[in-house]
Scaffold this active site. Sequence first.
Site, PDB file in Angstrom:
ATOM      1  N   GLU A 133       0.778  -1.118   0.142  1.00  0.00           N
ATOM      2  CA  GLU A 133      -0.018   0.027   0.085  1.00  0.00           C
ATOM      3  C   GLU A 133       0.932   1.288  -0.079  1.00  0.00           C
ATOM      4  OE1 GLU A 133      -2.852  -0.310   3.185  1.00  0.00           O
ATOM      5  OE2 GLU A 133      -3.969  -1.926   2.191  1.00  0.00           O
ATOM      6  N   GLU A 280      -5.289  -9.337   0.227  1.00  0.00           N
ATOM      7  CA  GLU A 280      -5.907  -9.365   1.518  1.00  0.00           C
ATOM      8  C   GLU A 280      -7.331  -9.015   1.650  1.00  0.00           C
ATOM      9  OE1 GLU A 280      -4.089  -6.587   4.154  1.00  0.00           O
ATOM     10  OE2 GLU A 280      -1.812  -7.060   4.077  1.00  0.00           O
TER      11      GLU A 280
END
Length: 520
Positions: A133, A280
Amino acid sequence: MAKPNLNNLIIHTLLQLIIAFTQFPTSPLAESSNKNEPFVGVNIGTDVSNLLAPSEIVSFLKKQKITHIRIYDANPDILGALSGSNISVTISVPNNQLLGIGSSNTTALSWIRKNVVAYYPKTLIAGISVGDEVLTTVPSSAPLLLPALESLYTALVASKLENSIKISTPHSASIIQEPFPPSQAFFNQSLSSIILPLLQFHSRTGSPLMLNLYPYYVFMQNKDLVPLEYSLFKPLKSSKEMVDPNTLLHYTNVYDAMIDAAYFSMKNFNITDVVILVTETGWPSEGDSKEPYATKENADTYNSNLIKHVFDRSGTPLHPETTSSVYIYELFNEDLRSEPVSEANWGLFYGNATPSYLLRVSGVGGFLANDSANQTYCVAMDGVDGKTLQAALDWACGPGRANCSDIQPGETCFEPNNVKNHASYAFDSYYHNQGKATESCDFKGVAMITTSDPSHGSCIFPGSKQLINNTKQVVNSTQSSNAGEKLSFMAFKSTQICASNNILYISLVAAFPFVFLFIL
C-alpha cells in the site's frame, strides 16, 4: 483347448491400448490450465506470541490443506521449511527496502539471487509483492515503486524465472474513487501518473493488479447505506440488491462490486488484459466497544462465504468468466498488535493453532480442515495446573455424564496415566455428547477445540469412535438397501454383460478401426 472368443479378444486388446494412451504424461497445456484455477490462500503475519516454528507451520498448513500462502518478507527459515512441500508462496519486499532496490539493478539482482534463486524450485515461489500500500501509506516512496518492479523483473529475466514468478505491488482499495456504482469508479486522479505506468507494466509482464479489499471497512464507514448482509455475502432479497444504473448489472455483495470497480477503473486507462489478485481480505472476530460488528459469527460468515464464492468460480457480474484468487487476512491472530482490539483478531486460528471459530466450508475439497463439517475434538490445554484439570475431569465424569470407562485402570485409554490425558478424553466425550457445541468445550478456560485427532495407539477418542460408527452405519445401510435387489440383478446379469460387451465392442472398433483391421 477351447478357442478364445474373438469379441472378447478384441475388447481386451483395445482396453489395453486405451490404458496405455491414458498413461501418457499430462500435456503442459493441461498443467498450465490447472495452475490458472482460482485459489484461496492465507497471509501469515508474525506478530504472534509463541509463534510456531517454521517446520510446525508447514506441517499445520499441510494438515489444513492450505496450498497458497503469502508472507510479508522473505524469511529464510520459512522458505527453507517450505522446500518440497508443494505449498506455493508469495514473498514480499518490505517498504523500507524499496529505496535500495528501486535505485540499483545490482541490489535487485542480489535480492533475487538471495531470496528466490537460492530456494526455487524446491520452494514454490509463485510471486513477489513489492511494498505494501505504498501509494497511500508512504506516498513519498511512490516514485520508487515502478523502478523497483522493473529492476526485480530484469533480475528474474536474467535468472530465466520471469514466466514462473510474477511481480506486483499491493494497493489499498482507497486508490479507487467513487467505487459505487462500479461503472462510475476511477483511480485517484492525483495518482494517475504513477498508476498508469504500473498497469502498463502488469499488462506487459502478465502480472496481476494486487488489491487489499475489506468489505468490513466499507460497511463500518457506510452503515446507513450498506446492509450488513451485503457485506457478508448473505442472500439478499432482489429489492435489496444493488443495481448499477449504467450497466444494469446486479450486485449481491460488496466484494464483487469492489473488484468490478477496479476493472472499470482500469478500463478507463484502456487496460483490459490485467487480472485482479486480492492480496488481503477478511473480517475481525473481536473488537472493542466501537467495533460491535467484529464478532466470531460475522467473521465466520464472511470467510466461509468468501471461500465458497471463490470455489464456485462464478466470477463477478462484469466478468463471470474470471474468478479472482484471494489471500485471507490472516492465518493467525497477531496478538502483539496494538489497538484497536480488532487489529489482533483477524486470524482464522489462535497462535497455538486452535481455531478462532469453526468455518462452514463443507464441499470445497477439504480446504481448511477446521470446517465444522469435518472432525473436531475437545482436549485439555497445555500449561494448566493439575488441580484445575482434575476438578474439570471430575465434573466431566460426574455431573457432566461423560463416558469415562475407557480411562479406568486396565482399559485402552488409561495410559499414559496422567490427568491431562484423562481430562482430554473426558472433555472430548462431553463435547460430542453435547453435539460439538463450541461452548461445551471450555471447562472454565482449560479446554480447547482442535482438528488434530488425539487418538493414540489402541486408544480411540470419542470423536473418532463417533466418526467410525457413522461410517459403518452408512455402509451397512447401503448394503441392506441393496440386498433385496440382489436376486433380480443376478437374473439379468448374464444378459447385461452380453449386451454391454456388444456395445463396448462396437464403440471401441469405431474409435480404433486400425486396430480392428489389424486383429482381423
